[in-house]
Design a protein around this motif. Sequence first.
Motif, PDB file in Angstrom:
ATOM      1  N   MET A  81      41.951  34.496  27.672  1.00  0.00           N
ATOM      2  CA  MET A  81      42.652  35.103  26.712  1.00  0.00           C
ATOM      3  C   MET A  81      44.284  35.424  26.562  1.00  0.00           C
ATOM      4  SD  MET A  81      40.003  35.312  24.070  1.00  0.00           S
ATOM      5  CE  MET A  81      40.726  36.109  22.813  1.00  0.00           C
ATOM      6  N   SER A  82      44.856  35.307  27.698  1.00  0.00           N
ATOM      7  CA  SER A  82      46.574  35.405  28.066  1.00  0.00           C
ATOM      8  C   SER A  82      46.918  34.037  27.937  1.00  0.00           C
ATOM      9  CB  SER A  82      46.940  36.120  28.902  1.00  0.00           C
ATOM     10  OG  SER A  82      46.685  36.104  30.028  1.00  0.00           O
ATOM     11  N   GLY A  83      46.561  33.006  28.363  1.00  0.00           N
ATOM     12  CA  GLY A  83      46.588  31.868  28.362  1.00  0.00           C
ATOM     13  C   GLY A  83      47.466  31.284  29.935  1.00  0.00           C
ATOM     14  N   THR A  84      47.225  32.866  30.837  1.00  0.00           N
ATOM     15  CA  THR A  84      47.906  33.116  31.885  1.00  0.00           C
ATOM     16  C   THR A  84      47.036  32.582  32.575  1.00  0.00           C
ATOM     17  OG1 THR A  84      47.831  35.357  32.679  1.00  0.00           O
ATOM     18  CG2 THR A  84      49.683  34.526  31.089  1.00  0.00           C
ATOM     19  N   MET A  85      47.668  31.756  33.922  1.00  0.00           N
ATOM     20  CA  MET A  85      47.230  31.779  35.635  1.00  0.00           C
ATOM     21  C   MET A  85      47.483  32.842  36.364  1.00  0.00           C
ATOM     22  SD  MET A  85      48.419  27.627  36.801  1.00  0.00           S
ATOM     23  CE  MET A  85      47.028  27.588  37.712  1.00  0.00           C
ATOM     24  N   PRO A  86      46.186  33.007  37.064  1.00  0.00           N
ATOM     25  CA  PRO A  86      46.339  33.774  38.188  1.00  0.00           C
ATOM     26  C   PRO A  86      47.236  34.151  39.294  1.00  0.00           C
ATOM     27  CG  PRO A  86      44.475  33.282  38.106  1.00  0.00           C
ATOM     28  CD  PRO A  86      45.061  32.958  37.340  1.00  0.00           C
ATOM     29  N   ILE A  87      47.239  35.378  39.991  1.00  0.00           N
ATOM     30  CA  ILE A  87      47.929  35.034  41.196  1.00  0.00           C
ATOM     31  C   ILE A  87      46.536  34.514  42.394  1.00  0.00           C
ATOM     32  CG2 ILE A  87      49.406  35.955  43.114  1.00  0.00           C
ATOM     33  CD1 ILE A  87      50.501  37.739  40.890  1.00  0.00           C
ATOM     34  N   PRO A  88      47.654  33.296  42.677  1.00  0.00           N
ATOM     35  CA  PRO A  88      46.621  32.698  44.286  1.00  0.00           C
ATOM     36  C   PRO A  88      46.428  33.847  44.529  1.00  0.00           C
ATOM     37  CG  PRO A  88      48.108  30.611  43.983  1.00  0.00           C
ATOM     38  CD  PRO A  88      48.524  32.324  43.536  1.00  0.00           C
ATOM     39  N   TYR A  89      44.562  34.029  45.104  1.00  0.00           N
ATOM     40  CA  TYR A  89      43.668  34.445  45.692  1.00  0.00           C
ATOM     41  C   TYR A  89      45.121  35.487  47.064  1.00  0.00           C
ATOM     42  CZ  TYR A  89      40.402  37.708  48.390  1.00  0.00           C
ATOM     43  OH  TYR A  89      39.894  38.563  48.790  1.00  0.00           O
ATOM     44  N   ASP A  90      45.666  34.049  47.974  1.00  0.00           N
ATOM     45  CA  ASP A  90      45.368  34.111  49.110  1.00  0.00           C
ATOM     46  C   ASP A  90      46.761  34.152  49.651  1.00  0.00           C
ATOM     47  OD1 ASP A  90      45.351  31.506  48.314  1.00  0.00           O
ATOM     48  OD2 ASP A  90      44.971  30.792  50.057  1.00  0.00           O
ATOM     49  N   PRO A 100      50.090  36.935  49.254  1.00  0.00           N
ATOM     50  CA  PRO A 100      50.070  38.274  48.827  1.00  0.00           C
ATOM     51  C   PRO A 100      51.706  38.438  48.404  1.00  0.00           C
ATOM     52  CG  PRO A 100      49.808  38.352  51.495  1.00  0.00           C
ATOM     53  CD  PRO A 100      49.127  36.961  50.299  1.00  0.00           C
ATOM     54  N   ALA A 101      52.339  37.332  48.991  1.00  0.00           N
ATOM     55  CA  ALA A 101      53.880  37.526  49.398  1.00  0.00           C
ATOM     56  C   ALA A 101      53.981  37.170  47.995  1.00  0.00           C
ATOM     57  CB  ALA A 101      54.583  36.214  49.669  1.00  0.00           C
ATOM     58  N   ILE A 102      53.693  36.154  46.764  1.00  0.00           N
ATOM     59  CA  ILE A 102      53.303  35.941  45.412  1.00  0.00           C
ATOM     60  C   ILE A 102      53.620  37.895  44.820  1.00  0.00           C
ATOM     61  CG2 ILE A 102      52.818  34.581  42.908  1.00  0.00           C
ATOM     62  CD1 ILE A 102      52.640  32.271  44.799  1.00  0.00           C
ATOM     63  N   ALA A 103      51.886  38.414  44.821  1.00  0.00           N
ATOM     64  CA  ALA A 103      52.376  39.267  44.144  1.00  0.00           C
ATOM     65  C   ALA A 103      52.783  40.363  44.770  1.00  0.00           C
ATOM     66  CB  ALA A 103      50.768  40.206  44.815  1.00  0.00           C
ATOM     67  N   ARG A 109      48.016  45.807  50.480  1.00  0.00           N
ATOM     68  CA  ARG A 109      49.057  45.952  51.304  1.00  0.00           C
ATOM     69  C   ARG A 109      50.601  45.880  51.143  1.00  0.00           C
ATOM     70  NH1 ARG A 109      45.968  45.129  55.351  1.00  0.00           N
ATOM     71  NH2 ARG A 109      44.710  47.032  55.333  1.00  0.00           N
ATOM     72  N   ALA A 110      50.108  44.470  50.586  1.00  0.00           N
ATOM     73  CA  ALA A 110      51.472  43.878  51.030  1.00  0.00           C
ATOM     74  C   ALA A 110      52.774  43.781  49.534  1.00  0.00           C
ATOM     75  CB  ALA A 110      51.578  42.077  50.315  1.00  0.00           C
TER      76      ALA A 110
END
Length: 254
Positions: A143-152, A154-157, A190-191
């Motif tokens: 619905m938001s037309g966005t890509m989620p942060i990749p699961y693996d 953590p540095a991006i998150a 944790r990150a």
Amino acid sequence: MPFKNDQSRISFTPGRKHFALLLDPDNLTEVSCLSLLTLSEAHPVDFFFVGGSLITSQNQAGIIRLLKQHSNVPVILFPSSHQHIDPQADGILLLSLISGRNPEFLIGQHVLAAPILKASALKVYPTGYMLIDTGRQTTASYMSGTMPIPYDKPAIAACTAMAGELLGLQYMYLDGGSGAMRPVSAEMIRAVREAVDLPMIVGGGIDTVEKAAAALEAGADVIVIGNHIEKNPGFLAEVSSLVASYNVALDVHR
């Protein structure tokens, strides 16, 4: 600094763990809502989050009314658009979808919501909302037309959360989405916990006590359970007991 429930005002206190029950108006009837309310009296819940990524029914106002009539647990809106603001609630997570690049959910909906919120008595919680890839596309990402942060990643998150904190957001919400195949990883939680000094909410894919405990151990201040409790109401008691045990241990060590 997680949530603290107070009948007159929702405030925050350092160090405690909390449990939010996410209620999707599309998935509830008056009978099922009352049943969950009865369970939450015996097994305390800290917050009711009400909302969803796509609301197709007209149930939200009635659900909030029931919650307010039969419980003192704070009701917090979890909206997908300004159209889902309801002044009956106690507060609102004003979500900025910082994991995506769609301006509609970074500022667009907020502009439309601002005059409504300013005229209401709702407590506003400016929240950095991060969608995390947990194995399947969710309604929220579609619905938001966005890509989620990749699961693996953590540095991006962590860096995304840092940016949100520097922009002045006051809470972080890591969400795997409804029906997630797996929860947000402990490594990612944790990150983010190490990257920002903000209350952290974590939800999506938490369908066992072990997964709930892993999120709390990794640094979540509030864990959010929704879809699984709709299917398995007894899980509410298990999570309530788990969160209570963390807070008892905290009190013992103070």
